[in-house]
Write a protein that holds these residues in place. Structure first.
Motif, PDB file in Angstrom:
ATOM      1  N   GLN A 173       0.841  -1.196   0.000  1.00  0.00           N
ATOM      2  CA  GLN A 173       0.000   0.000   0.000  1.00  0.00           C
ATOM      3  C   GLN A 173       0.885   1.258   0.000  1.00  0.00           C
ATOM      4  O   GLN A 173       1.863   1.341   0.749  1.00  0.00           O
ATOM      5  CB  GLN A 173      -0.889   0.030   1.252  1.00  0.00           C
ATOM      6  CG  GLN A 173      -1.763  -1.203   1.428  1.00  0.00           C
ATOM      7  CD  GLN A 173      -2.925  -1.201   0.456  1.00  0.00           C
ATOM      8  OE1 GLN A 173      -3.805  -0.355   0.513  1.00  0.00           O
ATOM      9  NE2 GLN A 173      -2.928  -2.169  -0.453  1.00  0.00           N
ATOM     10  N   ILE A 174       0.530   2.224  -0.839  1.00  0.00           N
ATOM     11  CA  ILE A 174       1.246   3.498  -0.870  1.00  0.00           C
ATOM     12  C   ILE A 174       0.402   4.560  -0.171  1.00  0.00           C
ATOM     13  O   ILE A 174      -0.703   4.883  -0.593  1.00  0.00           O
ATOM     14  CB  ILE A 174       1.558   3.936  -2.310  1.00  0.00           C
ATOM     15  CG1 ILE A 174       2.575   2.981  -2.940  1.00  0.00           C
ATOM     16  CG2 ILE A 174       2.101   5.365  -2.337  1.00  0.00           C
ATOM     17  CD1 ILE A 174       3.936   2.955  -2.264  1.00  0.00           C
ATOM     18  N   PHE A 175       0.939   5.047   0.931  1.00  0.00           N
ATOM     19  CA  PHE A 175       0.312   6.080   1.760  1.00  0.00           C
ATOM     20  C   PHE A 175       1.037   7.376   1.430  1.00  0.00           C
ATOM     21  O   PHE A 175       2.191   7.559   1.792  1.00  0.00           O
ATOM     22  CB  PHE A 175       0.492   5.681   3.227  1.00  0.00           C
ATOM     23  CG  PHE A 175      -0.028   6.652   4.263  1.00  0.00           C
ATOM     24  CD1 PHE A 175      -1.108   6.313   5.066  1.00  0.00           C
ATOM     25  CD2 PHE A 175       0.592   7.872   4.495  1.00  0.00           C
ATOM     26  CE1 PHE A 175      -1.556   7.178   6.064  1.00  0.00           C
ATOM     27  CE2 PHE A 175       0.151   8.739   5.475  1.00  0.00           C
ATOM     28  CZ  PHE A 175      -0.936   8.399   6.258  1.00  0.00           C
ATOM     29  N   ASP A 176       0.362   8.262   0.716  1.00  0.00           N
ATOM     30  CA  ASP A 176       1.007   9.503   0.295  1.00  0.00           C
ATOM     31  C   ASP A 176       0.710  10.634   1.277  1.00  0.00           C
ATOM     32  O   ASP A 176      -0.447  10.947   1.546  1.00  0.00           O
ATOM     33  CB  ASP A 176       0.527   9.915  -1.093  1.00  0.00           C
ATOM     34  CG  ASP A 176       1.298  11.118  -1.602  1.00  0.00           C
ATOM     35  OD1 ASP A 176       0.926  12.242  -1.228  1.00  0.00           O
ATOM     36  OD2 ASP A 176       2.293  10.931  -2.327  1.00  0.00           O
ATOM     37  N   THR A 177       1.773  11.233   1.802  1.00  0.00           N
ATOM     38  CA  THR A 177       1.613  12.306   2.782  1.00  0.00           C
ATOM     39  C   THR A 177       2.171  13.634   2.269  1.00  0.00           C
ATOM     40  O   THR A 177       2.597  14.490   3.035  1.00  0.00           O
ATOM     41  CB  THR A 177       2.255  11.913   4.133  1.00  0.00           C
ATOM     42  OG1 THR A 177       1.998  12.928   5.103  1.00  0.00           O
ATOM     43  CG2 THR A 177       3.740  11.655   4.005  1.00  0.00           C
ATOM     44  N   THR A 178       2.152  13.797   0.932  1.00  0.00           N
ATOM     45  CA  THR A 178       2.610  15.054   0.328  1.00  0.00           C
ATOM     46  C   THR A 178       1.848  16.254   0.881  1.00  0.00           C
ATOM     47  O   THR A 178       2.426  17.317   1.127  1.00  0.00           O
ATOM     48  CB  THR A 178       2.435  14.994  -1.204  1.00  0.00           C
ATOM     49  OG1 THR A 178       3.157  13.876  -1.719  1.00  0.00           O
ATOM     50  CG2 THR A 178       2.935  16.267  -1.858  1.00  0.00           C
ATOM     51  N   LEU A 179       0.547  16.084   1.103  1.00  0.00           N
ATOM     52  CA  LEU A 179      -0.287  17.211   1.533  1.00  0.00           C
ATOM     53  C   LEU A 179      -0.222  17.457   3.033  1.00  0.00           C
ATOM     54  O   LEU A 179      -0.740  18.464   3.506  1.00  0.00           O
ATOM     55  CB  LEU A 179      -1.737  16.967   1.115  1.00  0.00           C
ATOM     56  CG  LEU A 179      -1.956  16.939  -0.399  1.00  0.00           C
ATOM     57  CD1 LEU A 179      -3.371  16.477  -0.726  1.00  0.00           C
ATOM     58  CD2 LEU A 179      -1.682  18.307  -0.997  1.00  0.00           C
ATOM     59  N   ARG A 180       0.411  16.577   3.766  1.00  0.00           N
ATOM     60  CA  ARG A 180       0.558  16.770   5.211  1.00  0.00           C
ATOM     61  C   ARG A 180       2.024  16.975   5.559  1.00  0.00           C
ATOM     62  O   ARG A 180       2.472  18.090   5.776  1.00  0.00           O
ATOM     63  CB  ARG A 180      -0.057  15.588   5.969  1.00  0.00           C
ATOM     64  CG  ARG A 180      -0.439  15.916   7.410  1.00  0.00           C
ATOM     65  CD  ARG A 180       0.729  15.845   8.362  1.00  0.00           C
ATOM     66  NE  ARG A 180       1.333  14.518   8.406  1.00  0.00           N
ATOM     67  CZ  ARG A 180       2.500  14.264   8.996  1.00  0.00           C
ATOM     68  NH1 ARG A 180       3.171  15.249   9.580  1.00  0.00           N
ATOM     69  NH2 ARG A 180       3.008  13.039   8.987  1.00  0.00           N
ATOM     70  N   ASP A 181       2.805  15.915   5.518  1.00  0.00           N
ATOM     71  CA  ASP A 181       4.227  16.041   5.835  1.00  0.00           C
ATOM     72  C   ASP A 181       4.963  16.827   4.755  1.00  0.00           C
ATOM     73  O   ASP A 181       5.860  17.623   5.034  1.00  0.00           O
ATOM     74  CB  ASP A 181       4.855  14.650   5.985  1.00  0.00           C
ATOM     75  CG  ASP A 181       6.064  14.662   6.906  1.00  0.00           C
ATOM     76  OD1 ASP A 181       6.681  15.728   7.042  1.00  0.00           O
ATOM     77  OD2 ASP A 181       6.380  13.615   7.487  1.00  0.00           O
TER      78      ASP A 181
END
Length: 514
Positions: A7-15
């Motif tokens: 699973q790819i959890f993208d945190t570009t918009l948070r971290d």
């Protein structure tokens, strides 16, 4: 060996938004989230809702408008944060609350002022509270890589029993090494009795340049989810780069026996969009998405490439959405040819967007002999982005030379009419910036400026990026033109509009359009 799905959890918009100098508006965040959905990421961490009303609004908008991926909101291990996170994501098709608390002794003693038993209770209570709100709960043990391994396993056992579907193992300060981190994941799998009831996730920072390597070591050791950002954005040295992780698993599938659900042909376009909207340039030697990633200058390399690309390319440019095509269109090209080129490049735009883009294309084609794919892509990601736009550059004139003082005059359009000004500077760009500052009527703190060519040639499209500062915050602006002074002026005005959208006008503002 059976191939696992990671699973790819993208945190570009948070971290990722915690990158110094990055400040995204709600519509920009939604646009990135829509691109991430098209990329087919499994989870989008949309933000930290309790951090500010703007963050709450952005997470809420993403939850309501973006379909497909799980939409996660971050929350500290307390009821207020969790309640706020729930309110922000409750309209999502698949909401997740991601709650966290630090578990290392250094954080317990110096930041949280808690005993280990108190922390266990708080973590468990937080997960139970979140589980009452949504069925999907992720728990992160901040600074896990510097925590006592046995205590860490106790924490994970308790939160899984309380209902956590995912337990995250962050290398918060980028301290660990691949062998060490892989061993930690193995230790957790072997010493948490109920680990089969949860997915192991990892979140690695790049302080020592090992975020991707650590994440891959964790996958090899059994992790089922990887947290990452587009272009490796993030605070300090950034996070594990999504594009590198995905393509490493894709290219070395026979080694890792693990693949993601990512549509790799959307990687390059997503990278460019994030780079443009955040104002963070992608280094030319950046793996996978840098301009030099598929460039071959050495004669030996070129000879090998001509005979068989596999001699020096372990993955094809097309596999990540980079076109090999050179010249595409010119000023005599019609709308049909333009639409076909957009489809070839992988863009699916509605009729209104195509109409607006075609007008920009024809204007560019009138000023430029040959229009390249990268020119078209630059036009696609060029957006006003700021609503409302207080200032629009209508006109500029610059006089400069090595034996004269540079002077510039500008004309800006506002909702209340036209404002004009002229100024001198140490060069043509400096003079234009100072004239714009005179026109708007308040001081603008220039922080940084960058100019690059989108394509080659004497009529190359220039891309200018400007960073300005106000109240300790940095705002970026971008401008495109074959005239580099015009591109620079547009970028400066764009940055000012972004600043005003967030901070409002300074008290001393006297210009028209206030």
């Amino acid at each position: 060996m059976e191939t696992r799905s990671i699973q790819i959890f993208d945190t570009t918009l948070r971290d990722g938004e915690q990158t110094p100098g990055v400040s995204l508006q709600t519509e920009e965040k939604v646009e990135i989230a829509l691109a991430l959905a098209k990329l087919n990421v499994d989870v989008i961490e949309a933000g930290f809702p309790v951090a500010s009303p703007g963050d709450f609004e952005a997470v809420s908008q993403i939850a309501a408008r973006v379909k497909g991926p799980i939409i996660a909101a971050l929350a500290r291990a307390n009821e207020k944060d969790i309640e706020t996170a729930y309110k922000a994501v409750r309209k999502a098709e698949r909401p997740r609350i991601h709650t966290f608390i630090a578990t290392s002794d250094i954080h317990l003693e110096h930041k949280l002022k808690l005993t280990r038993e108190q922390l266990l209770e708080r973590a468990e209570q937080a997960v139970r509270y979140a589980k009452d709100k949504v069925s999907d709960v992720e728990f992160s043990a901040e600074d896990a890589s510097r925590s006592d391994w046995d205590f860490l396993c106790q924490v994970y056992e308790r939160v899984i029993a309380a209902g956590a579907n995912v337990i995250n193992v962050p290398d918060t300060v980028g301290y660990t090494t691949p062998a060490e981190f892989g061993a930690l994941i193995t230790y957790i799998r072997e010493h948490v009795p109920n680990i089969d009831q949860a997915t192991i996730s990892v979140h690695c920072h790049d302080d020592l340049g090992m975020a991707v390597a650590n994440s891959l070591a964790a996958v090899a050791a059994g992790a089922g989810q990887v947290e990452c950002t587009v272009n490796g954005l993030g605070e300090r040295a950034g996070n594990a780069a999504m594009e590198e992780l995905v393509m490493a698993l894709n290219t070395r599938r026979e080694y890792y026996h693990a693949l993601t659900n990512i549509n790799t042909r959307q990687i390059y376009r997503t990278s460019r969009l994030v780079s443009t909207l955040t104002g963070t340039a992608v280094p030319p030697n950046k793996a996978v998405v840098g301009d030099n990633a598929f460039a071959h200058e050495s004669g030996i390399h070129q000879h090998g490439m001509l005979n068989n690309p596999l001699t020096y390319e372990i993955m094809s440019p097309e596999s990540v959405g980079v076109s090999r095509s050179a010249i595409v269109l010119g000023k005599h090209s019609g709308r049909h040819a333009f639409e076909e080129r957009l489809k070839y490049l992988g863009y699916e735009l509605d009729a209104d967007a195509i109409n607006q883009l075609f007008v920009k294309f024809k204007d560019l084609a009138d000023r430029k002999k040959m229009v390249f794919d990268k020119d078209i892509e630059a036009l696609i990601v060029e957006k006003a982005a700021v609503r409302p736009e207080w200032y629009t550059l209508e006109y500029h004139h610059v006089a400069s030379g090595n034996k004269m003082v540079a002077t510039a005059s500008v004309q800006l359009r506002t909702s209340a009419g036209i404002c004009e000004a002229a100024s001198c500077g140490t060069g043509p760009v400096d003079a234009a910036f100072k004239a714009i500052e005179q026109a708007v009527g308040f001081p603008v703190g220039l922080h940084d400026y960058q100019l690059k060519a989108v394509t080659g040639g004497e009529d190359a499209l220039g891309e200018a990026t400007v960073w300005i500062e106000r109240d300790g915050r940095t705002f970026s602006g971008r401008g495109l033109s074959i005239d580099v002074i015009e591109a620079s002026a547009k970028a400066y005005v764009n940055a000012i509009n972004k600043m005003l959208a967030v901070c409002g006008f300074p008290d001393i503002q006297q210009a028209a359009g206030r």
